[in-house]
Design a protein around this motif. Structure first.
Motif, PDB file in Angstrom:
ATOM      1  N   VAL A  42       0.859  -1.186   0.000  1.00  0.00           N
ATOM      2  CA  VAL A  42       0.000   0.000   0.000  1.00  0.00           C
ATOM      3  C   VAL A  42       0.893   1.233   0.000  1.00  0.00           C
ATOM      4  CG1 VAL A  42      -1.805   1.244   1.241  1.00  0.00           C
ATOM      5  CG2 VAL A  42      -1.785  -1.259   1.251  1.00  0.00           C
ATOM      6  N   SER A  43       0.645   2.131  -0.955  1.00  0.00           N
ATOM      7  CA  SER A  43       1.444   3.361  -1.050  1.00  0.00           C
ATOM      8  C   SER A  43       1.059   4.315   0.072  1.00  0.00           C
ATOM      9  CB  SER A  43       1.237   4.031  -2.409  1.00  0.00           C
ATOM     10  OG  SER A  43      -0.067   4.571  -2.488  1.00  0.00           O
ATOM     11  N   ASP A  44       1.837   5.359   0.212  1.00  0.00           N
ATOM     12  CA  ASP A  44       1.552   6.376   1.230  1.00  0.00           C
ATOM     13  C   ASP A  44       0.177   7.010   1.033  1.00  0.00           C
ATOM     14  OD1 ASP A  44       4.003   5.898   2.379  1.00  0.00           O
ATOM     15  OD2 ASP A  44       4.999   7.566   1.354  1.00  0.00           O
ATOM     16  N   SER A  45      -0.278   7.062  -0.223  1.00  0.00           N
ATOM     17  CA  SER A  45      -1.587   7.655  -0.512  1.00  0.00           C
ATOM     18  C   SER A  45      -2.730   6.668  -0.295  1.00  0.00           C
ATOM     19  CB  SER A  45      -1.618   8.167  -1.954  1.00  0.00           C
ATOM     20  OG  SER A  45      -1.527   7.072  -2.859  1.00  0.00           O
ATOM     21  N   GLY A  46      -2.400   5.419   0.047  1.00  0.00           N
ATOM     22  CA  GLY A  46      -3.437   4.417   0.295  1.00  0.00           C
ATOM     23  C   GLY A  46      -3.750   3.536  -0.894  1.00  0.00           C
ATOM     24  N   LYS A  47      -3.113   3.776  -2.016  1.00  0.00           N
ATOM     25  CA  LYS A  47      -3.361   2.982  -3.216  1.00  0.00           C
ATOM     26  C   LYS A  47      -2.670   1.611  -3.080  1.00  0.00           C
ATOM     27  CE  LYS A  47      -2.917   3.109  -8.225  1.00  0.00           C
ATOM     28  NZ  LYS A  47      -2.488   3.875  -9.385  1.00  0.00           N
TER      29      LYS A  47
END
Length: 99
Positions: A42-47
């Motif tokens: 999961v990326s920092d942006s939540g993706k």
């Protein structure tokens, strides 16, 4: 052709995910046991990001083939007798595709 033999006990379990046993073959027909795994993070942006990775003796492959950061390589995949192979194609110096 292969000395990369696996049994069921050779499958690798990573946080409940089992990888697919594979063999990487270089241009001199040297072979290494590898495992193809799905990697989810999961990326920092939540993706949620999904990709695949080869785990195993990659540093040994790099050393044996004299690979350097920025080198241009290709991996070709095929199956032989139901077993997954990756063939390493190394063209030499890196190629700048932006030029």
């Amino acid at each position: 052709m292969t000395n990369c033999t696996y049994g069921l006990e050779d499958r690798v379990n990573n946080d409940g995910r089992i990888g697919v046993a594979a063999c990487l073959v270089d241009q001199r027909n040297k072979q290494w046991k590898m495992v193809l795994k799905k990697w989810v993070r999961v990326s920092d942006s939540g993706k949620v990001l999904q990709s695949f990775l080869l785990s195993g003796a990659w540093s040994d492959v790099v050393e044996a083939n004299g690979l350097r950061d920025g080198d241009n390589i290709s991996l070709w995949s095929f199956r032989l007798n139901g077993f997954l192979f990756f063939a390493l194609d190394f063209a030499g110096d890196s190629i700048n595709f932006l030029e």
